[in-house]
Design a protein around this motif. Sequence first.
Motif, PDB file in Angstrom:
ATOM      1  N   ARG A 125      22.883   8.251  28.419  1.00  0.00           N
ATOM      2  CA  ARG A 125      21.694   7.681  27.766  1.00  0.00           C
ATOM      3  C   ARG A 125      21.704   8.000  26.280  1.00  0.00           C
ATOM      4  O   ARG A 125      21.309   7.175  25.455  1.00  0.00           O
ATOM      5  CB  ARG A 125      20.431   8.195  28.438  1.00  0.00           C
ATOM      6  CG  ARG A 125      20.293   7.689  29.880  1.00  0.00           C
ATOM      7  CD  ARG A 125      19.160   8.334  30.582  1.00  0.00           C
ATOM      8  NE  ARG A 125      19.409   9.782  30.621  1.00  0.00           N
ATOM      9  CZ  ARG A 125      18.593  10.668  31.139  1.00  0.00           C
ATOM     10  NH1 ARG A 125      17.452  10.295  31.657  1.00  0.00           N
ATOM     11  NH2 ARG A 125      18.883  11.945  31.149  1.00  0.00           N
ATOM     12  N   LYS A 126      22.169   9.194  25.921  1.00  0.00           N
ATOM     13  CA  LYS A 126      22.259   9.558  24.500  1.00  0.00           C
ATOM     14  C   LYS A 126      23.284   8.675  23.798  1.00  0.00           C
ATOM     15  O   LYS A 126      23.068   8.262  22.654  1.00  0.00           O
ATOM     16  CB  LYS A 126      22.625  11.030  24.345  1.00  0.00           C
ATOM     17  CG  LYS A 126      21.502  11.967  24.695  1.00  0.00           C
ATOM     18  CD  LYS A 126      21.926  13.397  24.512  1.00  0.00           C
ATOM     19  CE  LYS A 126      20.841  14.343  24.997  1.00  0.00           C
ATOM     20  NZ  LYS A 126      21.278  15.732  24.966  1.00  0.00           N
ATOM     21  N   ASN A 127      24.406   8.396  24.476  1.00  0.00           N
ATOM     22  CA  ASN A 127      25.404   7.499  23.894  1.00  0.00           C
ATOM     23  C   ASN A 127      24.802   6.126  23.620  1.00  0.00           C
ATOM     24  O   ASN A 127      25.030   5.522  22.576  1.00  0.00           O
ATOM     25  CB  ASN A 127      26.606   7.346  24.836  1.00  0.00           C
ATOM     26  CG  ASN A 127      27.490   8.565  24.859  1.00  0.00           C
ATOM     27  OD1 ASN A 127      27.594   9.270  23.875  1.00  0.00           O
ATOM     28  ND2 ASN A 127      28.108   8.814  25.989  1.00  0.00           N
ATOM     29  N   SER A 128      24.030   5.643  24.577  1.00  0.00           N
ATOM     30  CA  SER A 128      23.389   4.340  24.419  1.00  0.00           C
ATOM     31  C   SER A 128      22.419   4.343  23.241  1.00  0.00           C
ATOM     32  O   SER A 128      22.409   3.421  22.413  1.00  0.00           O
ATOM     33  CB  SER A 128      22.661   3.974  25.715  1.00  0.00           C
ATOM     34  OG  SER A 128      22.016   2.746  25.588  1.00  0.00           O
ATOM     35  N   ARG A 129      21.608   5.376  23.137  1.00  0.00           N
ATOM     36  CA  ARG A 129      20.646   5.493  22.033  1.00  0.00           C
ATOM     37  C   ARG A 129      21.355   5.593  20.688  1.00  0.00           C
ATOM     38  O   ARG A 129      20.902   5.027  19.687  1.00  0.00           O
ATOM     39  CB  ARG A 129      19.740   6.713  22.231  1.00  0.00           C
ATOM     40  CG  ARG A 129      18.767   6.549  23.345  1.00  0.00           C
ATOM     41  CD  ARG A 129      17.723   5.568  22.911  1.00  0.00           C
ATOM     42  NE  ARG A 129      16.642   5.540  23.884  1.00  0.00           N
ATOM     43  CZ  ARG A 129      15.949   4.470  24.155  1.00  0.00           C
ATOM     44  NH1 ARG A 129      16.204   3.357  23.539  1.00  0.00           N
ATOM     45  NH2 ARG A 129      14.992   4.513  25.035  1.00  0.00           N
ATOM     46  N   LEU A 130      22.459   6.323  20.649  1.00  0.00           N
ATOM     47  CA  LEU A 130      23.211   6.463  19.405  1.00  0.00           C
ATOM     48  C   LEU A 130      23.748   5.110  18.945  1.00  0.00           C
ATOM     49  O   LEU A 130      23.695   4.784  17.756  1.00  0.00           O
ATOM     50  CB  LEU A 130      24.360   7.460  19.571  1.00  0.00           C
ATOM     51  CG  LEU A 130      25.224   7.669  18.344  1.00  0.00           C
ATOM     52  CD1 LEU A 130      24.403   8.221  17.180  1.00  0.00           C
ATOM     53  CD2 LEU A 130      26.372   8.606  18.669  1.00  0.00           C
ATOM     54  N   MET A 131      24.226   4.299  19.868  1.00  0.00           N
ATOM     55  CA  MET A 131      24.723   2.971  19.505  1.00  0.00           C
ATOM     56  C   MET A 131      23.580   2.093  19.003  1.00  0.00           C
ATOM     57  O   MET A 131      23.755   1.307  18.072  1.00  0.00           O
ATOM     58  CB  MET A 131      25.438   2.311  20.679  1.00  0.00           C
ATOM     59  CG  MET A 131      26.784   2.932  20.998  1.00  0.00           C
ATOM     60  SD  MET A 131      27.930   2.932  19.598  1.00  0.00           S
ATOM     61  CE  MET A 131      27.864   4.653  19.097  1.00  0.00           C
ATOM     62  N   GLU A 132      22.383   2.231  19.591  1.00  0.00           N
ATOM     63  CA  GLU A 132      21.224   1.494  19.095  1.00  0.00           C
ATOM     64  C   GLU A 132      20.890   1.926  17.668  1.00  0.00           C
ATOM     65  O   GLU A 132      20.590   1.096  16.807  1.00  0.00           O
ATOM     66  CB  GLU A 132      20.026   1.714  20.009  1.00  0.00           C
ATOM     67  CG  GLU A 132      20.161   1.039  21.353  1.00  0.00           C
ATOM     68  CD  GLU A 132      19.044   1.405  22.308  1.00  0.00           C
ATOM     69  OE1 GLU A 132      18.028   1.989  21.876  1.00  0.00           O
ATOM     70  OE2 GLU A 132      19.175   1.089  23.507  1.00  0.00           O
ATOM     71  N   PHE A 133      20.955   3.221  17.409  1.00  0.00           N
ATOM     72  CA  PHE A 133      20.710   3.747  16.061  1.00  0.00           C
ATOM     73  C   PHE A 133      21.742   3.199  15.078  1.00  0.00           C
ATOM     74  O   PHE A 133      21.400   2.766  13.973  1.00  0.00           O
ATOM     75  CB  PHE A 133      20.732   5.278  16.082  1.00  0.00           C
ATOM     76  CG  PHE A 133      20.621   5.887  14.723  1.00  0.00           C
ATOM     77  CD1 PHE A 133      19.405   5.941  14.062  1.00  0.00           C
ATOM     78  CD2 PHE A 133      21.749   6.412  14.098  1.00  0.00           C
ATOM     79  CE1 PHE A 133      19.307   6.495  12.798  1.00  0.00           C
ATOM     80  CE2 PHE A 133      21.657   6.977  12.835  1.00  0.00           C
ATOM     81  CZ  PHE A 133      20.433   7.013  12.185  1.00  0.00           C
TER      82      PHE A 133
END
Length: 87
Positions: free
Chosen positions: A3-11
Amino acid sequence: DMRKNSRLMEFCTVVNRLLRNTAEARKRNLRLRTFAVLPMTEECGIIEWVNNTTCFRTEVEALQRDSGHPYSYQEVRKILKKYSRSS
């Protein structure tokens, strides 16, 4: 955590939008390379394959070999756990 990886890509996508809106960044063609992340659970998911990249472990192993200070996988895990608890 996937989930953190996904959020980082959104950022990173937001940062890329900001860079596109800046004349100097456009002139220098600045951008962050992003990839698709589909989290299924906290520890499991699907990550897009990105051409011309290597995995982190391969790079660490090469650095260790070149420096003459090889560590086993278990030693690296101990070191990472030690420092992740202290932060």
